[in-house]
Design a protein around this motif. Structure first.
Motif: not given
Length: 344
Positions: A29-32, A209-232
């Protein structure tokens, strides 16, 4: 997590870090997305997404059946889109029903397997760039599916062992595979880095974003990867809004890595429509959401406001080719386009 589709069903499950195609089938689906998690078996496919040995030669295992026992609680009697995707990529997290479905779908809708391999090969090259010259150390990979060779964390941590990766998916089967994956020392995170899976739906930006923020520091650069998902996300404006909201929440110096299926011609558009119509009878409750093939200009608009790296938005085989892409890949016959862009 391991690129790119998931089912429409919801499932709450977060896997803590123990130390860690065309998106239409990538787990659902939309996230997978359908990029395939390993059940603890080593993966023999190389970083281009070419099939490996599929377990041939392992003691006590028939060459015709390379798979081992499934993760506890997982029904593998029927095919699952994420495992079919894994089969196309030469991974090892598929079973008899998935192999049969993959071969049947591949014959009837060949553009799907082509998308899977093209997007995976692009992912490998993009992460090499991000971890190397771009010096990115944090990654949020949404809709990654199950693992085949060349997962985001494997590539990033090979170059920069302190890299941290969050895989977000909403597919229960993917999350079950993820538990086994993260418990395998050969596939888990490097000691200095971190890798975790979390349940989230692409359309729920705040939750992602809440899930990401539990393990990443969102005040530092992050690579957001969206492969084959926006088509959903069938509504074009909604898909643009999701990509924009996610990037708006990340600091300057972050990157967007995106790829999706392209409406290259009416034959492919018609084939995709027929595949979508066949998904529910084929997969049942785990059927992926319908997938929209878009024009190149529409896909390019996902990068609005960002600084595209060379060579811009191009067919996947043309993005910084290294000669190690999937066999038979032809830039002129590309079915997916991609790009990498930096937030100024």
């Amino acid at each position: 997590m391991f690129r790119r589709r998931a089912s429409e069903a919801k499932h709450e499950a977060t896997v803590p870090d123990p130390g860690h195609g065309v998106g239409p089938v990538r787990s659902g689906g939309p996230v997978s997305s359908g990029r395939p998690a390993s059940s603890g078996r080593s993966d023999s496919s190389d970083s281009s997404g070419r099939p490996g040995s599929s377990g041939a030669g392992e003691p006590g295992r028939a060459a015709a059946e390379p798979w081992g026992p499934p993760p506890a609680g997982l029904d593998v009697s029927a095919p699952h889109p994420a495992r079919v995707w894994n089969y196309w990529l030469g991974g090892r997290d598929f079973f008899a029903a998935d192999k049969a479905a993959g071969e049947e779908i591949g014959r009837e809708f060949p553009h799907l397997a082509e998308m899977a391999r093209a997007e995976r090969a692009f992912l490998v090259r993009a992460v090499r760039f991000l971890a190397g010259p771009a010096k990115i150390r944090q990654y949020l990979d949404i809709g990654a599916g199950l693992p085949a060779g060349g997962n985001t964390h494997e590539i990033a941590q090979r170059i920069a062992p302190d890299s941290k990766i969050v895989y977000a998916d909403n597919d229960p089967a993917v999350l079950l595979h993820a538990k086994a994956l993260l418990g395998n020392p050969m596939l888990a995170s490097t000691p200095g880095g971190a890798v975790c899976y979390t349940e989230a739906d692409l359309r729920d930006v705040a939750a992602v974003l809440a899930c990401a923020g539990s393990a990443l520091s969102l005040s530092r650069p992050v690579a957001l990867i969206l492969l084959g998902v926006l088509g959903h996300v069938d509504d074009y404006g909604a898909a643009r809004s999701i990509a924009s909201q996610l990037m708006d929440a990340l600091p300057a110096g972050s990157y967007l890595v995106a790829a999706d299926g392209m409406a290259a011609n009416q034959g492919i558009v018609g084939a995709q429509r027929r595949y979508d119509e066949s998904a529910r009878p084929r997969y049942g409750a785990s059927a992926p959401a319908s997938y929209v093939l878009r024009r190149t200009d529409e896909l390019t608009s996902f990068f609005d406001g960002l600084e595209l790296t060379e060579p811009g938005v191009v067919p996947c085989p043309q993005w910084r080719p290294d000669g190690r892409g999937p066999e038979g890949a032809s830039p002129d016959a590309a079915v997916a386009v991609c790009g990498v862009a930096r937030k100024p």
